[in-house]
Scaffold this motif. Structure first.
Motif, PDB file in Angstrom:
ATOM      1  N   THR A   2       2.070   9.501   9.251  1.00 24.97           N
ATOM      2  CA  THR A   2       1.196   9.622  10.498  1.00 24.97           C
ATOM      3  C   THR A   2      -0.127   9.653  10.170  1.00 24.97           C
ATOM      4  OG1 THR A   2       2.795  11.014  11.622  1.00 24.97           O
ATOM      5  CG2 THR A   2       0.724  10.878  12.744  1.00 24.97           C
ATOM      6  N   TYR A   3      -0.974   8.723  10.825  1.00 18.86           N
ATOM      7  CA  TYR A   3      -2.064   8.414  10.414  1.00 18.86           C
ATOM      8  C   TYR A   3      -3.214   8.736  11.720  1.00 18.86           C
ATOM      9  CZ  TYR A   3      -1.017   6.242   6.082  1.00 18.86           C
ATOM     10  OH  TYR A   3      -0.264   6.156   4.859  1.00 18.86           O
ATOM     11  N   THR A   4      -4.445   9.262  11.437  1.00 21.89           N
ATOM     12  CA  THR A   4      -5.280   9.283  12.510  1.00 21.89           C
ATOM     13  C   THR A   4      -5.937   7.779  12.757  1.00 21.89           C
ATOM     14  OG1 THR A   4      -5.839  11.581  11.854  1.00 21.89           O
ATOM     15  CG2 THR A   4      -7.573  10.536  13.452  1.00 21.89           C
ATOM     16  N   PRO A   5      -6.220   7.358  13.964  1.00 20.67           N
ATOM     17  CA  PRO A   5      -6.623   6.236  14.133  1.00 20.67           C
ATOM     18  C   PRO A   5      -7.944   5.944  13.555  1.00 20.67           C
ATOM     19  CG  PRO A   5      -5.858   6.968  16.326  1.00 20.67           C
ATOM     20  CD  PRO A   5      -5.693   7.832  15.166  1.00 20.67           C
ATOM     21  N   VAL A   6      -8.399   4.829  12.825  1.00 22.50           N
ATOM     22  CA  VAL A   6      -9.620   4.802  11.975  1.00 22.50           C
ATOM     23  C   VAL A   6     -10.996   5.008  12.697  1.00 22.50           C
ATOM     24  CG1 VAL A   6     -11.092   3.263  10.550  1.00 22.50           C
ATOM     25  CG2 VAL A   6      -8.601   3.181  10.468  1.00 22.50           C
ATOM     26  N   ARG A  30     -12.775   2.322   4.691  1.00 20.49           N
ATOM     27  CA  ARG A  30     -13.436   2.489   5.832  1.00 20.49           C
ATOM     28  C   ARG A  30     -12.682   1.798   6.922  1.00 20.49           C
ATOM     29  NH1 ARG A  30     -17.645   5.763   5.026  1.00 20.49           N
ATOM     30  NH2 ARG A  30     -18.936   5.610   3.116  1.00 20.49           N
ATOM     31  N   SER A  31     -12.261   0.897   6.625  1.00 24.52           N
ATOM     32  CA  SER A  31     -11.411  -0.115   7.812  1.00 24.52           C
ATOM     33  C   SER A  31      -9.920   0.185   7.567  1.00 24.52           C
ATOM     34  CB  SER A  31     -11.938  -1.537   7.471  1.00 24.52           C
ATOM     35  OG  SER A  31     -11.695  -2.065   6.232  1.00 24.52           O
ATOM     36  N   LEU A  32      -9.314   1.122   6.711  1.00 30.68           N
ATOM     37  CA  LEU A  32      -8.152   1.307   6.587  1.00 30.68           C
ATOM     38  C   LEU A  32      -7.598   2.470   7.242  1.00 30.68           C
ATOM     39  CD1 LEU A  32      -8.016   0.353   2.852  1.00 30.68           C
ATOM     40  CD2 LEU A  32      -7.453  -1.253   4.704  1.00 30.68           C
ATOM     41  N   PRO A  33      -6.303   2.667   7.361  1.00 33.69           N
ATOM     42  CA  PRO A  33      -5.669   3.990   8.007  1.00 33.69           C
ATOM     43  C   PRO A  33      -5.850   4.969   7.104  1.00 33.69           C
ATOM     44  CG  PRO A  33      -4.117   1.929   7.927  1.00 33.69           C
ATOM     45  CD  PRO A  33      -5.131   1.513   7.292  1.00 33.69           C
ATOM     46  N   ARG A 284       1.218  13.048   0.997  1.00 27.65           N
ATOM     47  CA  ARG A 284       0.931  12.639   2.409  1.00 27.65           C
ATOM     48  C   ARG A 284       0.049  11.668   2.465  1.00 27.65           C
ATOM     49  NH1 ARG A 284       0.889  18.685   2.810  1.00 27.65           N
ATOM     50  NH2 ARG A 284       2.701  19.341   4.098  1.00 27.65           N
ATOM     51  N   THR A 285      -0.837  11.198   1.290  1.00 28.03           N
ATOM     52  CA  THR A 285      -1.860  10.421   1.403  1.00 28.03           C
ATOM     53  C   THR A 285      -1.754   9.034   0.755  1.00 28.03           C
ATOM     54  OG1 THR A 285      -3.186  11.558   0.131  1.00 28.03           O
ATOM     55  CG2 THR A 285      -3.573  11.936   2.324  1.00 28.03           C
ATOM     56  N   ASP A 287       0.220   6.386   0.947  1.00 35.39           N
ATOM     57  CA  ASP A 287       0.726   5.027   1.356  1.00 35.39           C
ATOM     58  C   ASP A 287      -0.150   3.913   0.692  1.00 35.39           C
ATOM     59  OD1 ASP A 287       2.309   3.854   3.889  1.00 35.39           O
ATOM     60  OD2 ASP A 287       0.520   2.942   3.543  1.00 35.39           O
ATOM     61  N   LEU A 288       0.373   2.888   0.327  1.00 36.08           N
ATOM     62  CA  LEU A 288      -0.158   1.737  -0.313  1.00 36.08           C
ATOM     63  C   LEU A 288      -1.139   1.099   0.129  1.00 36.08           C
ATOM     64  CD1 LEU A 288       0.250   0.328  -3.191  1.00 36.08           C
ATOM     65  CD2 LEU A 288       1.559  -1.531  -1.745  1.00 36.08           C
ATOM     66  N   ASP A 289      -1.296   1.161   1.555  1.00 28.54           N
ATOM     67  CA  ASP A 289      -2.282   0.376   2.368  1.00 28.54           C
ATOM     68  C   ASP A 289      -3.172   1.496   3.065  1.00 28.54           C
ATOM     69  OD1 ASP A 289      -1.331  -2.093   1.914  1.00 28.54           O
ATOM     70  OD2 ASP A 289       0.059  -1.729   3.517  1.00 28.54           O
ATOM     71  N   SER A 290      -3.211   2.754   2.342  1.00 28.31           N
ATOM     72  CA  SER A 290      -4.106   3.659   2.997  1.00 28.31           C
ATOM     73  C   SER A 290      -5.669   3.750   2.274  1.00 28.31           C
ATOM     74  CB  SER A 290      -3.342   5.254   2.938  1.00 28.31           C
ATOM     75  OG  SER A 290      -3.718   5.175   1.430  1.00 28.31           O
ATOM     76  N   ALA A 291      -6.386   4.304   3.104  1.00 26.77           N
ATOM     77  CA  ALA A 291      -7.841   4.573   2.643  1.00 26.77           C
ATOM     78  C   ALA A 291      -7.798   5.140   1.338  1.00 26.77           C
ATOM     79  CB  ALA A 291      -8.663   5.070   3.613  1.00 26.77           C
ATOM     80  N   HIS A 292      -7.142   6.354   0.978  1.00 27.93           N
ATOM     81  CA  HIS A 292      -7.142   7.001  -0.207  1.00 27.93           C
ATOM     82  C   HIS A 292      -6.833   6.210  -1.406  1.00 27.93           C
ATOM     83  CE1 HIS A 292      -7.066  10.383   2.510  1.00 27.93           C
ATOM     84  NE2 HIS A 292      -7.454  10.964   2.044  1.00 27.93           N
ATOM     85  N   VAL A 293      -5.615   5.538  -1.312  1.00 24.78           N
ATOM     86  CA  VAL A 293      -5.472   4.498  -2.417  1.00 24.78           C
ATOM     87  C   VAL A 293      -6.590   3.395  -2.875  1.00 24.78           C
ATOM     88  CG1 VAL A 293      -3.399   2.741  -3.202  1.00 24.78           C
ATOM     89  CG2 VAL A 293      -2.839   5.196  -2.170  1.00 24.78           C
ATOM     90  N   ASP A 294      -6.732   2.945  -1.572  1.00 18.08           N
ATOM     91  CA  ASP A 294      -7.905   1.812  -1.784  1.00 18.08           C
ATOM     92  C   ASP A 294      -9.105   2.467  -2.570  1.00 18.08           C
ATOM     93  OD1 ASP A 294      -8.596  -1.177  -0.961  1.00 18.08           O
ATOM     94  OD2 ASP A 294     -10.538   0.216  -0.565  1.00 18.08           O
ATOM     95  N   PHE A 295      -9.541   3.575  -1.862  1.00 16.63           N
ATOM     96  CA  PHE A 295     -10.784   4.000  -2.646  1.00 16.63           C
ATOM     97  C   PHE A 295     -10.750   4.410  -4.159  1.00 16.63           C
ATOM     98  CE2 PHE A 295     -13.774   7.686  -3.645  1.00 16.63           C
ATOM     99  CZ  PHE A 295     -14.788   7.112  -3.599  1.00 16.63           C
ATOM    100  N   LEU A 296      -9.578   5.045  -4.511  1.00 17.81           N
ATOM    101  CA  LEU A 296      -9.570   5.464  -5.636  1.00 17.81           C
ATOM    102  C   LEU A 296      -9.194   4.442  -6.683  1.00 17.81           C
ATOM    103  CD1 LEU A 296      -7.812   8.879  -5.360  1.00 17.81           C
ATOM    104  CD2 LEU A 296     -10.187   8.488  -5.839  1.00 17.81           C
TER     105      LEU A 296
END
Length: 464
Positions: A2-6, A30-33, A284-285, A287-296
């Protein structure tokens, strides 16, 4: 997940974008879930906190991060072993010299047991100097009819159940930075100033209550003493024994904090997250298309990812492609947290598919998070036997597949708390009434940590 809206989670103000010079793609997150973020976007102190963190000195340095990557590459190749331990969630009040030294001392003791028992270099890493935030299963907590925001770690809000304490306050990020800085300063003094000298292994045991694990440790310390005296008689140079490398790690949960502490390395022109040497993404964070994975994926630090029992081989392969596209040894660590009842069934397919792909990740076991239960008297706890069984299962799986079990990731403390049931000097649920101190998840106490080190050393030595 479950994601908080961006648009409710991330501030895109100019202050939030400071910290590192512009780097291609560094702010795509910043533009990702995004999940598990505080609700402090509109707090009047938000911009000031981000601006201050963007200008403070780094907590760790790019050269140290590069050294760790090399060490982890050796572990991925079966030439070293990672020992990662510390609090579930650090607290500001718990960042005292006594508690920090006890934690470091316990990790050093565990490392000595592993090094001497397995004849293998041990990479020493603390869940320290940054582990001030925790993901939660619920945004709220209700007591006696009152509902308040859940406690998310001292970097976000306070543990006291009051509206003032539970408010999400961005100024706590600044306090977390300064507390981390003082913690790292003390760790560096301990590990570089003679405290960690291998010839002082007996001294690391002083002040702890006598128990079976300590007796076994004392026996090992005497063996080391005899070996040191022999080398001394042979004219050996002991300079290398005076200090040890010790790295800091935490879950990179709060991306506001991580982004603000990201700097561009003057040597390479690449971004490094200077909040810690090693950062991991939680179950919990991830997900492949999530902000955490993208940033790191954009920073040069070694990255860990927690993998639970529902992880599919395809998930692991996709994470490798995203986080380690160049297949760089030491870059990516998979930290498995399956639960004792699942480890022998769920881990083999992951290891087999990743190995077949040619990727060289470091496999580490987290035997804590998959074995959490509630005691009859209402405490969140773990049974030590279950924790140990998951460790055994981890080694059994890798032994059967011919792969290397490269590390251990545990929530532990240097104090004689009572939070996990069992052990050689058994902790029972009645001991929780006086000895339970964790504000989040239960930790192994000092004795239980040493017991685990002896078990792992035995498993490693049998691989030879």
């Amino acid at each position: 997940m479950t994601y908080t809206p961006v648009d409710n989670a991330v501030d895109s103000s100019s202050a939030a974008r400071q910290g590192a010079a512009d780097y291609p793609g560094l702010d795509d997150w910043r533009s990702l879930p995004i999940a598990q973020q505080p609700s402090w976007r509109d707090h009047p102190g938000y911009d000031a906190a981000i601006a201050e963190l963007s200008m403070v000195p780094p907590l760790v340095f790019a050269g140290e991060v590069d050294i760790l990557r090399d060490r982890l590459a050796a572990a991925a190749q079966g030439k070293a072993f990672l020992l990662q331990g510390g609090d579930c969630a650090e607290t500001f009040d718990g960042a005292t010299a006594d508690k920090i030294s006890a934690r470091v001392k316990t990790i050093l003791q565990m490392a000595v047991v592993l090094t001497y028992g397995a004849s293998l270099p041990v990479i020493k890493m603390g869940r320290m100097a940054g582990q001030f935030a925790k993901p939660r299963s619920s945004n709220d907590e209700t007591r006696a009819g009152q509902t308040l925001p859940a406690y998310r770690g001292d970097m976000v809000n306070g543990y006291d159940f009051t509206p003032e304490s539970r408010e999400h306050n961005p100024a706590r990020m600044v306090r977390a930075y300064h507390t981390s800085a003082s913690t790292l300063n003390l760790i560096r003094a301990f590990t570089q100033g003679g405290f960690a000298d291998l010839r002082l292994v007996h001294h690391w045991n002083k002040g702890f209550t006598s128990n079976p694990a300590h007796s076994r440790y004392e026996s090992l310390a005497r063996e080391i003493d005899r070996a040191v005296r022999f080398m001394d008689a042979c004219g050996a140079d002991f300079e290398a024994l005076k200090r040890v490398e010790f790295f800091a790690s935490h879950e990179a949960l709060l991306l506001d904090y991580e982004r603000a502490l990201t700097r561009i390395d003057s040597r390479t022109g690449r971004p490094y997250d200077t909040s810690g040497h090693f950062l991991w993404i939680g179950e919990r964070t991830r997900d492949l298309d999530s902000a955490h994975v993208d940033f790191l994926s954009k920073v040069r630090n070694p990255i860990g990812v927690k993998l639970g029992p529902n992880t599919k081989p395809e998930d692991a392969l996709a994470l490798i492609d995203k986080l380690d596209p160049e297949r760089e040894p030491g870059r990516l660590t998979f930290i498995t947290r399956m639960g004792a009842q699942n480890i022998r069934e769920k881990l083999p397919p992951l290891v087999e598919r990743v190995t077949a792909s040619g990727a060289q990740v470091l496999w580490v076991t987290d035997p804590m998070h998959g074995n959490t239960v509630t005691s009859p008297n209402g405490y969140k706890t773990r049974n030590f036997d279950d924790v140990m069984d998951e460790v055994r299962g981890f080694f059994e799986v890798h032994s059967s597949l011919g792969t290397f079990p490269g590390g251990l990731h545990v929530e532990m403390t240097g104090d004689d708390v009572a939070e996990c049931l069992g052990g050689a000097d058994p902790v029972d649920q009645e001991a929780f009434l006086e000895g339970y101190e964790s504000v989040c998840d239960p930790r192994l106490n000092h004795m239980q940590s040493l017991e685990m080190a002896f078990l792992v050393a035995g498993a490693l030595s049998r691989k030879d």
